[in-house]
Design an enzyme around this catalytic site. Structure first.
Site, short mmCIF file in Angstrom:
data_model
loop_
_atom_site.label_atom_id
_atom_site.label_comp_id
_atom_site.label_asym_id
_atom_site.label_seq_id
_atom_site.Cartn_x
_atom_site.Cartn_y
_atom_site.Cartn_z
N LYS A 1 0.81 -1.23 0.00
CA LYS A 1 0.00 0.00 0.00
C LYS A 1 0.84 1.28 0.00
CE LYS A 1 -4.25 -1.81 2.02
NZ LYS A 1 -5.30 -1.65 3.03
N ASP B 1 -10.41 2.68 1.18
CA ASP B 1 -10.77 1.99 2.44
C ASP B 1 -11.67 2.88 3.30
OD1 ASP B 1 -9.64 -0.52 2.25
OD2 ASP B 1 -7.71 0.12 3.05
N1 LIG Z 1 -13.43 -4.29 6.20
C1 LIG Z 1 -12.51 -3.77 5.42
O1 LIG Z 1 -12.74 -3.39 4.28
C2 LIG Z 1 -11.13 -3.58 5.96
C3 LIG Z 1 -10.20 -2.78 5.27
C4 LIG Z 1 -8.91 -2.62 5.83
C5 LIG Z 1 -8.59 -3.28 7.01
N2 LIG Z 1 -9.53 -4.06 7.62
C6 LIG Z 1 -9.22 -4.75 8.88
O2 LIG Z 1 -8.73 -3.80 9.79
C7 LIG Z 1 -7.89 -4.43 10.74
C8 LIG Z 1 -6.69 -3.54 11.01
O3 LIG Z 1 -5.94 -3.45 9.80
P1 LIG Z 1 -4.74 -2.42 9.69
O4 LIG Z 1 -4.29 -2.46 8.27
O5 LIG Z 1 -5.11 -1.11 10.30
O6 LIG Z 1 -3.65 -3.14 10.61
P2 LIG Z 1 -2.39 -2.48 11.31
O7 LIG Z 1 -1.90 -1.31 10.52
O8 LIG Z 1 -1.48 -3.60 11.64
O9 LIG Z 1 -2.97 -1.88 12.71
C9 LIG Z 1 -3.50 -2.71 13.70
C10 LIG Z 1 -4.12 -1.87 14.80
O10 LIG Z 1 -4.74 -2.76 15.74
C11 LIG Z 1 -4.23 -2.49 17.04
N3 LIG Z 1 -4.24 -3.70 17.84
C12 LIG Z 1 -3.83 -4.94 17.47
N4 LIG Z 1 -4.01 -5.82 18.48
C13 LIG Z 1 -4.57 -5.11 19.52
C14 LIG Z 1 -5.00 -5.44 20.83
N5 LIG Z 1 -4.91 -6.69 21.30
N6 LIG Z 1 -5.52 -4.46 21.60
C15 LIG Z 1 -5.63 -3.20 21.13
N7 LIG Z 1 -5.23 -2.81 19.90
C16 LIG Z 1 -4.71 -3.76 19.10
C17 LIG Z 1 -2.85 -1.94 16.81
O11 LIG Z 1 -2.46 -1.22 17.95
P3 LIG Z 1 -0.91 -0.85 18.24
O12 LIG Z 1 -0.58 0.30 17.31
O13 LIG Z 1 -0.92 -0.44 19.67
O14 LIG Z 1 -0.11 -2.08 17.96
C18 LIG Z 1 -3.10 -1.04 15.59
O15 LIG Z 1 -3.70 0.16 15.99
C19 LIG Z 1 -7.55 -5.80 10.15
O16 LIG Z 1 -8.18 -6.77 10.92
C20 LIG Z 1 -8.12 -5.78 8.75
O17 LIG Z 1 -8.69 -7.03 8.42
C21 LIG Z 1 -10.77 -4.21 7.13
#
Ligand SMILES: NC(=O)c1ccc[n+]([C@@H]2O[C@H](COP(=O)([O-])OP(=O)(O)OC[C@H]3O[C@@H](n4cnc5c(N)ncnc54)[C@H](OP(=O)(O)O)[C@@H]3O)[C@@H](O)[C@H]2O)c1
Length: 284
Positions: A72, A108
């Protein structure tokens, strides 16, 4: 008689790993229902091959392509320009060929907004956003551009959270406060929209729970979860019991797909057809 045409229009997703990405069946269901002879390819692209993959997409006349993990941000140097949201977020999930130029967009957050707007206009609303990763960034920027009244950002990693809060305040120009997530978080009384943009609840760890005070969820609140698999997360199950209005992660996925199809083909896809294709995969 119509001249036969066996040359289909091509779009794709580039990612690694990508085999479990369900976008292809969702998009091809939409193409079929629109009567478009288009194909959406799921292509595993290694980071070392990204430049060649983009060159290949240009050479083969792709109408565009989605980018997912880990491309990305890395794709940006190979593109000819960026849309406003992608530029603000510094990340691209949808590349669109416009007059021979590859333009990077980020759909997104727009997909999320599309789903949110079927319930409420975020303008002036108090939003709590959990997380500060890519999904939170996309959602924060779009709800900010849509005029949210205040965003309270909650994240474990303080540096990451503060960086996103600063971006929303300085570049999007909205009122934002940051709360380090180091104890059970209680939603402020005035919260109107809660968004889980963390990965908590994603398959296979489907019983994982957010560290929030579920008693602070109030009837009428809008509660959204980005997790697409499973769509009925623990958060959404509790929120429904509390009388909140819920938005699941499939709606966001469908929303960004609808926007991608609009960018690529100019056509308005039917979100119900796309959601049904996903429900066939993830279960109801
Ligand atoms: N539905 C859709 O179209 C769509 C689109 C994009 C993404 N998503 C989903 O969005 C989710 C996040 O994706 P991303 O790309 O943002 O991932 P990312 O950049 O890795 O960020 C993950 C986030 O989750 C937090 N986190 C992880 N484990 C946690 C816990 N146990 N307690 C509290 N916070 C926690 C992390 O906090 P820290 O910074 O403190 O580590 C960070 O803020 C994924 O599950 C993905 O499948 C869905």
């Amino acid at each position: 008689m119509k001249t036969p045409n066996f040359k289909q229009e091509l779009v794709a997703v580039f990612g690694k790993p990508v085999a479990e990405n369900p976008t292809q069946p969702m998009m091809e269901a939409a193409f079929r229902s629109l009567g478009l002879d288009w194909r959406y390819l799921t292509i595993e692209v290694d980071p070392a091959g990204l430049a060649d993959a983009v060159r290949g997409a240009r050479a083969m006349g792709f109408a565009g392509f989605n980018c997912t993990i880990p491309h990305k941000i890395a794709v940006i140097p190979y593109l000819d320009g960026l849309g406003k949201s992608a530029e603000l977020m510094g990340a691209v999930n949808c590349v669109v060929s416009r007059e021979g130029k590859l333009i990077g967009e980020n759909t997104d957050g727009k997909g999320f907004l599309e789903a949110l707007r079927t319930r409420v206009d975020p303008a002036g609303k108090r939003v709590v956003l959990l997380g500060a990763g890519g999904a939170a960034r996309a959602i924060g920027v779009e709800v900010g551009l849509a005029g949210a009244g205040r965003v309270t950002l909650v994240n474990r990693d303080e540096a990451r959270g503060r960086e996103l809060a600063a971006l929303l305040a300085s570049r999007v120009g909205i009122a934002v406060d940051f709360v380090p997530w180091n104890r059970t978080f209680r939603l402020p009384e005035a919260t109107e929209i809660l968004v889980n943009a963390t990965s908590v609840g994603l398959f296979p760890d489907t019983e994982a729970r957010l560290d929030i005070d579920f008693e602070s969820l109030k009837p009428g609140m809008i509660v959204a979860d980005v997790i697409p698999n499973p769509p009925k997360t623990h958060l959404l199950r509790i929120a429904e019991k509390k009388g909140c209005e819920v938005i699941d992660g499939l709606e966001m996925l469908v929303g960004q797909g609808v926007i991608g199809i609009k960018y690529w083909t100019g056509a308005d896809a039917d979100p119900a057809v796309m959601r049904n294709a996903l429900l066939g995969i993830f279960g109801r």
